[in-house]
Design a protein around this motif. Structure first.
Motif, short mmCIF file in Angstrom:
data_model
loop_
_atom_site.label_atom_id
_atom_site.label_comp_id
_atom_site.label_asym_id
_atom_site.label_seq_id
_atom_site.Cartn_x
_atom_site.Cartn_y
_atom_site.Cartn_z
N ALA A 1 0.84 -1.19 0.00
CA ALA A 1 0.00 0.00 0.00
C ALA A 1 0.88 1.25 0.00
O ALA A 1 2.08 1.19 0.31
N LEU A 2 0.27 2.37 -0.34
CA LEU A 2 1.06 3.60 -0.44
C LEU A 2 0.21 4.84 -0.21
O LEU A 2 -1.01 4.82 -0.35
N MET A 3 0.90 5.90 0.14
CA MET A 3 0.37 7.25 0.16
C MET A 3 1.00 7.99 -1.01
O MET A 3 2.21 8.15 -1.06
N PRO A 4 0.20 8.41 -2.02
CA PRO A 4 0.81 9.05 -3.19
C PRO A 4 1.34 10.46 -2.92
O PRO A 4 2.22 10.93 -3.63
N GLY A 5 0.78 11.11 -1.90
CA GLY A 5 1.15 12.50 -1.62
C GLY A 5 -0.06 13.39 -1.74
O GLY A 5 -1.18 12.92 -2.00
N ALA A 6 0.13 14.66 -1.53
CA ALA A 6 -0.95 15.64 -1.67
C ALA A 6 -0.93 16.17 -3.10
O ALA A 6 0.03 16.83 -3.51
N ILE A 7 -1.98 15.85 -3.84
CA ILE A 7 -2.05 16.20 -5.26
C ILE A 7 -3.44 16.73 -5.57
O ILE A 7 -4.43 16.20 -5.06
N TYR A 8 -3.55 17.74 -6.39
CA TYR A 8 -4.85 18.24 -6.80
C TYR A 8 -5.37 17.42 -7.98
O TYR A 8 -4.83 17.49 -9.08
N THR A 9 -6.40 16.61 -7.75
CA THR A 9 -7.03 15.82 -8.80
C THR A 9 -8.54 15.86 -8.59
O THR A 9 -9.04 16.51 -7.66
N ASN A 10 -9.28 15.12 -9.41
CA ASN A 10 -10.73 15.04 -9.24
C ASN A 10 -11.14 14.41 -7.92
O ASN A 10 -12.30 14.51 -7.51
#
Length: 309
Positions: free
Chosen positions: A211-220
């Motif tokens: 499992a992972l945390m992708p990071g803070a990203i602006y997406t839908n």
């Protein structure tokens, strides 16, 4: 057991993570690949020569992305298939139609902090979409994943898992007042627990799950949050979509992850286990990697899906 590190980090892009990887002859499925992180993950996997299937609700958007990926990578083996994770019948149709081996499954799709909503089965929407749908998908594809040995499952979780463990006595908010962030946190905890138990149960098949945390990203994904999710994160910690997909690609492709399962990664490296909320994007709650909790969730998930048949 030492934590896994890689040469990659916060600023690594998905394309950089995939550079030099050869997956010709391999097949991958990426859920939620019609936009955002899923589309970028699919693009990076296609660049390695893998045959990639975009499993999406919006097949029109999926077809558009597939054409863009083929144009960018030259890989014509990019397909689109319908998948609604909140609908057990849709998941069953997808798994029933799959033929041949599967080498990489990226459980990327999800919803975040959405208004209170329930499926036809009475399941809380975020738990149903983020966890149960992916659980049904992975278990339904188990034979395909086991066919060649060495398959990988990638579960996109979130630091939001630190908001809530699994509330066993009231998973679907039948008695608790609904809180969108607690529901999201619970579903993201479930993603990590799935990876823990899948790796244990399927070890003899050569299947690993992380499992992972992708990071803070602006997406839908933030469409229900009015920016509140990423708005709490300092600007310098916001990633691009290309950077956000990198950890998924590392877990799906890196030789450094051969035989490694049941772990949780942030910024392309395994993060520490913590007993309190960190206030950062790093750290995995101890309850999210607890093997007893992982077994309990697996059994509960099987039971819920069996009732839905």
């Amino acid at each position: 057991m030492s934590r896994i590190t890689t040469p990659f980090g916060f600023g690594t892009t998905a394309a950089e993570a995939a550079e030099g990887i050869d997956l010709r002859g391999r097949r991958a499925v990426v859920t939620g690949a019609s936009s955002g992180l899923g589309a970028e993950t699919a693009r990076a996997l296609a660049s390695t020569g893998a045959e990639v299937t975009l499993a999406v609700r919006d097949t029109t958007a999926g077809e558009r992305v597939a054409k863009e990926i083929t144009a960018a990578t030259g890989n014509r083996a990019v397909h689109v298939a319908p998948l609604d994770l909140a609908d057990p019948a849709s998941v069953a149709a997808f798994t029933a139609s799959w033929q041949g081996p599967l080498h990489v499954l990226v459980n990327n799709a999800g919803v975040m902090a959405c208004p209170e909503q329930y499926t036809a089965q009475g399941w809380e929407w975020q738990f149903a979409t983020n966890h149960l749908g992916h659980f049904a998908l992975a278990t339904g594809l188990h034979a395909a994943l086991a066919a060649d040995g060495g398959a990988r499952v990638v579960a996109v979780s979130s630091t939001g898992h630190q908001q809530s463990p699994i509330v066993w006595d009231d998973v679907h908010f039948a008695f608790r007042r609904y809180d969108p962030w607690l529901a999201y946190g619970q579903s993201k905890t479930a993603n990590v627990l799935f990876a823990v138990e899948a790796s244990r149960r399927w070890a003899d098949d050569g299947i690993t799950a992380n499992a992972l945390m992708p990071g803070a990203i602006y997406t839908n994904l933030q469409r229900h949050t009015e920016g509140r999710g990423s708005g709490r994160v300092p600007a310098e910690l916001i990633k691009t979509v290309e950077q956000g997909a990198a950890t998924s690609v590392v877990l799906a492709t890196s030789p450094l992850l051969d035989g490694v399962g049941g772990r949780y990664f942030v910024d392309c490296a395994e993060t520490e286990v913590v007993d309190r909320r960190t206030g950062t994007l790093h750290g995995v709650a101890r309850y999210a990697v607890d093997p007893d909790g992982a077994r309990r969730l697996w059994d509960l998930s099987h039971e819920l899906l069996a009732r839905a048949r």
